[in-house]
Design a protein around this motif. Structure first.
Motif, PDB file in Angstrom:
ATOM      1  N   PHE A 213       0.681  -1.268   0.032  1.00  0.00           N
ATOM      2  CA  PHE A 213       0.444   0.034   0.282  1.00  0.00           C
ATOM      3  C   PHE A 213       0.953   1.612   0.510  1.00  0.00           C
ATOM      4  N   ALA A 214       1.958   1.129   0.639  1.00  0.00           N
ATOM      5  CA  ALA A 214       2.676   2.420   1.281  1.00  0.00           C
ATOM      6  C   ALA A 214       3.119   2.933  -0.159  1.00  0.00           C
ATOM      7  N   GLY A 215       4.019   1.899  -1.294  1.00  0.00           N
ATOM      8  CA  GLY A 215       4.523   2.261  -2.204  1.00  0.00           C
ATOM      9  C   GLY A 215       3.844   2.974  -3.254  1.00  0.00           C
ATOM     10  N   HIS A 216       2.584   1.571  -3.113  1.00  0.00           N
ATOM     11  CA  HIS A 216       1.518   1.750  -4.160  1.00  0.00           C
ATOM     12  C   HIS A 216       1.248   3.877  -4.107  1.00  0.00           C
ATOM     13  N   LEU A 217       0.959   3.995  -2.821  1.00  0.00           N
ATOM     14  CA  LEU A 217       0.108   5.293  -2.096  1.00  0.00           C
ATOM     15  C   LEU A 217       1.028   6.941  -2.962  1.00  0.00           C
ATOM     16  N   LEU A 218       2.986   6.046  -2.742  1.00  0.00           N
ATOM     17  CA  LEU A 218       3.986   6.857  -2.764  1.00  0.00           C
ATOM     18  C   LEU A 218       3.511   7.300  -4.732  1.00  0.00           C
ATOM     19  N   MET A 219       3.573   6.343  -5.022  1.00  0.00           N
ATOM     20  CA  MET A 219       3.911   6.269  -6.375  1.00  0.00           C
ATOM     21  C   MET A 219       2.535   7.456  -7.018  1.00  0.00           C
ATOM     22  N   VAL A 220       1.056   7.081  -6.916  1.00  0.00           N
ATOM     23  CA  VAL A 220       0.782   8.019  -6.908  1.00  0.00           C
ATOM     24  C   VAL A 220       0.279  10.032  -6.609  1.00  0.00           C
ATOM     25  N   LEU A 221       1.221   9.744  -5.053  1.00  0.00           N
ATOM     26  CA  LEU A 221       1.060  11.436  -4.633  1.00  0.00           C
ATOM     27  C   LEU A 221       2.133  11.898  -5.920  1.00  0.00           C
ATOM     28  N   ALA A 222       3.751  11.155  -5.841  1.00  0.00           N
ATOM     29  CA  ALA A 222       4.253  11.703  -7.223  1.00  0.00           C
ATOM     30  C   ALA A 222       4.161  11.965  -8.693  1.00  0.00           C
ATOM     31  N   GLN A 223       3.145  10.990  -8.695  1.00  0.00           N
ATOM     32  CA  GLN A 223       2.747  11.662 -10.191  1.00  0.00           C
ATOM     33  C   GLN A 223       2.454  13.292 -10.391  1.00  0.00           C
ATOM     34  N   GLY A 224       3.331  13.407 -11.387  1.00  0.00           N
ATOM     35  CA  GLY A 224       2.948  14.825 -12.386  1.00  0.00           C
ATOM     36  C   GLY A 224       1.842  14.849 -12.640  1.00  0.00           C
ATOM     37  N   ARG A 225       1.487  14.704 -14.428  1.00  0.00           N
ATOM     38  CA  ARG A 225       0.178  14.476 -15.010  1.00  0.00           C
ATOM     39  C   ARG A 225      -0.410  12.897 -14.204  1.00  0.00           C
ATOM     40  N   GLN A 226      -2.116  13.631 -13.693  1.00  0.00           N
ATOM     41  CA  GLN A 226      -1.891  12.116 -14.160  1.00  0.00           C
ATOM     42  C   GLN A 226      -3.666  11.537 -15.012  1.00  0.00           C
ATOM     43  N   GLY A 227      -3.997  10.627 -14.471  1.00  0.00           N
ATOM     44  CA  GLY A 227      -4.577   9.922 -16.235  1.00  0.00           C
ATOM     45  C   GLY A 227      -6.168  10.573 -15.348  1.00  0.00           C
ATOM     46  N   ARG A 228      -6.927   9.637 -15.363  1.00  0.00           N
ATOM     47  CA  ARG A 228      -8.696   9.971 -14.896  1.00  0.00           C
ATOM     48  C   ARG A 228      -9.348   8.859 -13.993  1.00  0.00           C
ATOM     49  N   VAL A 229     -10.160   9.318 -13.854  1.00  0.00           N
ATOM     50  CA  VAL A 229     -10.796   7.784 -13.365  1.00  0.00           C
ATOM     51  C   VAL A 229     -12.564   8.183 -13.905  1.00  0.00           C
ATOM     52  N   GLU A 230     -13.157   7.336 -13.571  1.00  0.00           N
ATOM     53  CA  GLU A 230     -14.525   7.523 -14.432  1.00  0.00           C
ATOM     54  C   GLU A 230     -15.374   6.680 -13.776  1.00  0.00           C
ATOM     55  N   VAL A 231     -16.711   7.316 -12.913  1.00  0.00           N
ATOM     56  CA  VAL A 231     -17.302   6.243 -12.173  1.00  0.00           C
ATOM     57  C   VAL A 231     -18.964   6.504 -12.547  1.00  0.00           C
ATOM     58  N   VAL A 232     -19.388   5.044 -13.559  1.00  0.00           N
ATOM     59  CA  VAL A 232     -20.399   5.237 -13.734  1.00  0.00           C
ATOM     60  C   VAL A 232     -21.153   4.183 -13.846  1.00  0.00           C
ATOM     61  N   PHE A 233     -22.430   4.717 -13.127  1.00  0.00           N
ATOM     62  CA  PHE A 233     -23.469   4.360 -13.100  1.00  0.00           C
ATOM     63  C   PHE A 233     -24.765   3.832 -13.398  1.00  0.00           C
ATOM     64  N   HIS A 234     -24.854   2.755 -13.657  1.00  0.00           N
ATOM     65  CA  HIS A 234     -25.714   1.746 -14.409  1.00  0.00           C
ATOM     66  C   HIS A 234     -27.200   2.163 -13.684  1.00  0.00           C
ATOM     67  N   ASP A 235     -28.229   1.860 -14.498  1.00  0.00           N
ATOM     68  CA  ASP A 235     -29.459   1.671 -13.542  1.00  0.00           C
ATOM     69  C   ASP A 235     -30.022   0.814 -13.284  1.00  0.00           C
ATOM     70  N   PRO A 236     -30.109   1.312 -11.838  1.00  0.00           N
ATOM     71  CA  PRO A 236     -30.594  -0.072 -10.864  1.00  0.00           C
ATOM     72  C   PRO A 236     -31.236  -0.328 -11.486  1.00  0.00           C
ATOM     73  N   VAL A 237     -31.899  -1.678 -10.488  1.00  0.00           N
ATOM     74  CA  VAL A 237     -32.590  -3.332 -11.138  1.00  0.00           C
ATOM     75  C   VAL A 237     -32.545  -3.176  -9.112  1.00  0.00           C
ATOM     76  N   PRO A 238     -34.397  -3.721  -9.277  1.00  0.00           N
ATOM     77  CA  PRO A 238     -34.928  -4.277  -8.212  1.00  0.00           C
ATOM     78  C   PRO A 238     -35.099  -5.954  -8.065  1.00  0.00           C
ATOM     79  N   VAL A 239     -34.294  -6.632  -6.742  1.00  0.00           N
ATOM     80  CA  VAL A 239     -33.916  -7.157  -6.436  1.00  0.00           C
ATOM     81  C   VAL A 239     -34.974  -8.842  -6.912  1.00  0.00           C
ATOM     82  N   ASP A 240     -36.057  -8.033  -6.755  1.00  0.00           N
ATOM     83  CA  ASP A 240     -37.398  -9.600  -7.021  1.00  0.00           C
ATOM     84  C   ASP A 240     -37.556  -9.573  -8.802  1.00  0.00           C
TER      85      ASP A 240
END
Length: 264
Positions: A213-240
């Motif tokens: 975890f520590a190594g990965h955290l340092l890598m992300v903190l150190a990165q100059g030009r970052q990439g991008r994160v997308e959160v895509v919400f799909h249609d919800p469905v009823p359990v039943d």
């Protein structure tokens, strides 16, 4: 994936981003705990105030990292749970920034230094993997769901390399088939798609296997030009709408997998 060496400029970013990030997280944690002292006796399991603090912290994390966060689709209004693919520790911040909910995590997380404390304070539901705990866990799920909480969990059971989706385990979905919950519960599949910084390994944001975890955290903190994160919400469905937990898990996996393939 080998963690790249950090340059002098990278270490400068680690220091100022890390200090700011830690200040926001633990400063807001202190505020959250003080608010919770009043909130808990007034509302019990319901938390009308503190999730806003958690969401503020998580949105701030992406500003500090200069990592763009894009949210697509709509958060469901129905009572129920969110299921997503699991890529990295960053998922916690991405999902909490995009909505207000409560994570379901393995019981070991409760005892992790610093992280366990934060997880408990923000209302995480901890589960054990022992079969003997199944009934107790189901009761906890029911209680939280009936209180109107949106639970968030990762059915893959582990984090991945950011470029694939592992088969969804149907075990946790069983909690929605108890005491009539299936008649009122909805599930919303969510895809987390990470685009690596230009010129970097496509798996840059993935945290898997024996990566520290520590190594990965340092890598992300150190990165100059970052990439991008997308959160895509799909249609919800009823359990039943599904005959059993396996059918529901398969549907959610297909939606999440389709969403990731479309983003990559």
């Amino acid at each position: 994936m080998d963690v790249p060496a950090i340059t002098l400029a990278g270490w400068v970013r680690v220091l100022w981003r890390g200090a700011l990030f830690g200040g926001v997280v633990y400063g807001c944690l202190a505020i959250l705990l003080m608010v919770r002292v009043v909130e808990r006796p007034l509302f019990g399991l319901r938390r009308p105030w503190t999730p806003w603090i958690t969401q503020f912290v998580c949105k701030s994390a992406f500003v500090i990292l200069r990592l763009p966060l894009v949210v697509r689709g709509r958060v469901m209004r129905q009572r129920g749970a969110v299921v997503a693919n699991h890529v990295s520790w960053l998922d916690i911040f991405a999902l909490n920034a995009a909505q207000r909910g409560y994570f379901v995590a393995k019981s070991e997380v409760e005892h992790w230094a610093a992280i366990g404390w934060l997880a408990r304070a923000t209302g995480t539901v901890f589960i054990a993997r022992k079969g003997a705990e199944a009934k107790k866990q189901q009761a906890v799920f029911e209680e939280r769901l009936r209180a109107g909480h949106h639970l968030m969990f990762f059915p893959e059971g582990t984090s991945t390399d950011a470029v694939r989706v592992l088969p969804f385990k149907s075990t946790l979905f069983a909690a929605f088939w108890s005491h009539g919950l299936e008649e009122v519960m909805w599930i919303q599949p969510v895809t987390l798609a990470y685009r690596a910084p230009a010129g970097c390994d496509p798996r840059f944001y993935g945290w898997w296997g024996d990566m520290e975890f520590a190594g990965h955290l340092l890598m992300v903190l150190a990165q100059g030009r970052q990439g991008r994160v997308e959160v895509v919400f799909h249609d919800p469905v009823p359990v039943d709408a599904f005959p059993d937990r396996k059918a529901l898990a398969a549907h959610c996996e297909a939606e999440v997998r389709r969403g990731l393939e479309g983003r990559l």
